[in-house]
Scaffold this active site. Structure first.
Site, PDB file in Angstrom:
ATOM      1  CG  LEU A  63       0.976  13.614   8.825  1.00  0.00           C
ATOM      2  CD1 LEU A  63       0.489  13.321  10.232  1.00  0.00           C
ATOM      3  CD2 LEU A  63       2.436  14.018   8.834  1.00  0.00           C
ATOM      4  CB  THR A  67      -8.936   2.574   1.085  1.00  0.00           C
ATOM      5  OG1 THR A  67      -7.829   1.722   0.799  1.00  0.00           O
ATOM      6  CG2 THR A  67     -10.121   2.152   0.240  1.00  0.00           C
ATOM      7  N   GLY A  69      -9.457   8.109   2.704  1.00  0.00           N
ATOM      8  CA  GLY A  69      -9.192   9.531   2.828  1.00  0.00           C
ATOM      9  C   GLY A  69      -7.714   9.788   3.035  1.00  0.00           C
ATOM     10  CE  LYS A  70      -6.189  14.196   0.925  1.00  0.00           C
ATOM     11  NZ  LYS A  70      -5.835  15.285  -0.014  1.00  0.00           N
ATOM     12  CB  VAL A  71      -3.480  11.080   8.130  1.00  0.00           C
ATOM     13  CG1 VAL A  71      -3.041  11.648   9.469  1.00  0.00           C
ATOM     14  CG2 VAL A  71      -4.384   9.881   8.349  1.00  0.00           C
ATOM     15  CG  ASP A 179      -1.941  -4.527  12.713  1.00  0.00           C
ATOM     16  OD1 ASP A 179      -1.080  -5.345  12.328  1.00  0.00           O
ATOM     17  OD2 ASP A 179      -2.271  -3.541  12.037  1.00  0.00           O
TER      18      ASP A 179
END
EC number: 2.7.11.1
Length: 630
Positions: A63, A67, A69-71, A179
């Site tokens: 997805l 910085t 890792g990943k999803v 945010d």
């Protein structure tokens, strides 16, 4: 009228961390106490058995990358789709990022709301943290709005009401998001709102001020762009006003092409007036008040007539109705009067007819008290770093024994309460509070100034809502004021202890792609598991480049400890039934269909706040319907 495209902007880099004292305490100790707690206040525990996650999940497409890792999208053995975020510990470089990650996990694992992304499980081993989250299959609200010329008012109210419900729940529990933006609002398979990315969220307390200059430029409040301290909820209210403007009008309220123009517009509240006013204009004006004291709160928004038009109950009354309460006819009429009185608050400045109407028909409408002043721009005061700052002393931790920032040792398990620092110079004795004078004759302590430019300067590529938000910024190293709780008047503060400058880095994203340049030439530190409190930090494995992540490295064949998340209360269902709006439509001729928003005339609005006579007529008609229902 030429439609202005929605601009995607990155986030303001948060300032240097002064949060070690406040954030080291467990979340349960800092939540606002209430007679009926909405959240279980439990610490994150550990399961004493290992898990091979590759055997539990079937991994599908990626997805997004960041910085740290990943999803990835994954499927459980039961068939449920989830989003799995992997955080590599050797990418965490400073105390600030550590606090953001830890706080995000603690807060999101405690929240339980149908319109907030839920965390199902959290795993950790010596090198990674893996977070299993709810999967929102229909993308984010930015793409949804971009694919349509304009939402009709019913759909805009539907989305906005769900956003308000989730944010109102957070504020009731003392949590500020900080945010809110389209990219962080996801849609599930049923088209319902799911708020994500609590990487910049924090706990707030009345009478204390936060000073982290964070958020997205186009959604930032005047306090953020001018570097002034804030309590917290007023920042979310401003972002909520920007979101409502986008939902109703389909464009951004402020011009994001030029930095100077953007800051000037936000500071003065000079948003772009649409050519076709909407019934929500009064609420937008109230949410985008420059003065945070006059700005609408989430309680005001939850009880506003526009938000609740077409629904049987207000957002704040849903919990009471779920427990068996039933509003009476008198309370319904009082609620309608209260909606109009609240929604017309900004209009009373110039509308003498409305003032006279409320004095005659609404009890207390002409109550004594300070008159409403005309909205004006706040003068550009001295930047917050020109003032002397003070850290609020924590009863659980003496600030006089806090070492310098550069000497802090990062804990081995980032989800566990940190041990006290073991080294560093100690400043003996607390400093005396000293008010700072703004008179020209008295010098001001020399503290680094905030930059005149650069806070909102560079645009960033858009990110996934599953990622945490803060990014590196060219001006990030100049924003030294961290998330500090300052009690009392922000003008009477002392200077914090000078400390070394930390690197500003994103939590999981840098321009939407995995960054390799930040760690070149350095030996990244790693963090151990939760059961290790203090041990030498080993260096990263030399066999893997610091900036490379292989496709199977998110879980590979490693074993993980599972963290026991707080128990959640049952979700509060959202009710809906035949309402006043439905009854009014029975008396109206059938609609000719939706028109393009630029083709509609001003007279097409059935209840515009710009017309005082329309307000009076609709109010009387609503009272008549309420009396018939009772």
């Amino acid at each position: 009228m030429e439609s202005v495209a929605l601009h995607r902007r990155g986030n303001l880099a948060p300032s240097a961390s002064a949060l070690a004292t406040e954030s080291a305490r467990p979340l349960a100790d800092r939540l606002i106490k209430s007679p009926k707690p909405l959240m279980k206040k439990q610490a994150v525990k550990r399961h004493h058995h290992k898990h091979n996650l590759r055997h539990r999940y079937e991994f599908l497409e990626t997805l997004g990358k960041g910085t740290y890792g990943k999803v990835k999208k994954a499927r459980e053995s039961s068939g449920r789709l989830v989003a799995i975020k992997s955080i590599r510990k050797d990418k965490i470089k400073d105390e600030q990022d550590l606090l953001h990650i830890r706080r995000e996990i603690e807060i999101m694992s405690s929240l339980n709301h149908p319109h907030i992304i839920a965390i199902h499980e959290v795993f950790e081993n010596s090198s990674k943290i893996v977070i299993v989250m709810e999967y929102a299959s229909r993308g984010d609200l930015y793409d949804y709005i971009s694919e349509r010329p304009r939402l009709n008012e019913r759909d805009a109210r539907h989305f906005f009401r769900q956003i308000v419900s989730a944010l109102h729940y957070c504020h009731q529990n003392g949590i500020v998001h900080r945010d809110l933006k389209l990219e962080n609002i996801l849609l599930d398979a049923s088209g319902n709102i799911k708020i994500a990315d609590f990487g910049l969220s924090n706990l707030y307390h009345k009478g204390k001020f936060l000073q982290t200059f964070c958020g997205s430029p186009l959604y930032a409040s005047p306090e953020i762009v001018n570097g002034k301290p804030y309590v917290g909820p007023e920042v979310d209210s401003w972002s909520l006003g920007v979101l409502l403007y986008i939902l109703v009008h389909g464009t951004m309220p402020f011009d994001g092409q030029d930095h100077k123009t953007l800051v000037k517009q936000i500071s003065s509240g000079a948003y772009r007036e649409p050519c076709k006013p909407s019934d929500a204009c009064g609420l937008i004006r109230w949410l985008l008040m420059v003065n945070p004291i006059r700005r609408a709160t989430l309680e005001d928004v939850a009880s506003h007539w526009w938000v609740n038009w077409g629904y049987s109950t207000r957002i704040g009354e849903q919990e009471a109705l779920r427990e068996g309460g039933h509003p009476s006819g008198d309370s319904g009429r009082a609620s309608m009067a209260d909606w109009l009185r609240r929604s017309s608050r900004p209009l009373l400045e110039n509308g003498a007819k409305v003032c006279s109407f409320f004095k005659q028909h609404v009890p207390g409408g002409g109550s004594t008290g300070p008159g409403l002043e005309r909205q004006h721009s706040l003068k550009k005061s001295r930047k917050e770093n020109d003032m002397a700052q003070t850290l609020q002393n924590d009863p659980a931790e003496d600030t006089s024994s806090r070492p310098g920032k550069n000497s802090l040792k990062l804990p081995k398990g980032i989800l566990k309460k940190k041990a006290s620092p073991s080294s560093g110079e100690v400043q003996e004795g607390p400093q005396e509070l000293r008010p700072v004078s703004n008179t020209p004759g008295q010098p001001v302590p020399a503290i680094p100034l905030l930059p005149r430019k650069g806070i909102l300067k560079k645009s960033r590529q858009r990110e996934s809502g599953y990622y945490s938000s803060p990014e590196p910024s060219e001006s990030g190293e100049l924003l030294d004021a961290g998330d500090v709780f300052v009690s009392g008047d922000p003008m009477e503060q002392k200077s914090p202890q000078a400390s070394g400058r930390l690197h500003r880095k994103g939590i999981l994203k840098l321009n939407g792609k995995f960054s390799r340049t930040a760690l070149e030439g350095t030996a990244p530190s790693t963090f151990g598991s939760l059961d290790q409190l203090a041990s030498p930090h080993p260096t990263a494995r030399a066999s893997r480049p610091s900036g490379a992540v292989s496709e199977d490295s998110i879980l590979s064949s490693e074993s993980f400890d599972q963290l026991d998340l707080p128990e959640r209360l049952p979700e509060t269902p959202l009710r809906g039934c035949v309402s006043v709006d439905n009854l009014r439509r029975l008396e109206q001729p059938p609609s000719e269909g939706l028109k393009r928003w630029w083709q509609e005339s001003l007279g097409d609005s059935c209840f515009s706040l710009t017309d005082c006579q329309e307000v009076t007529a609709a109010y009387r008609q609503a009272l008549g319907i309420c009396s018939k229902l009772s």
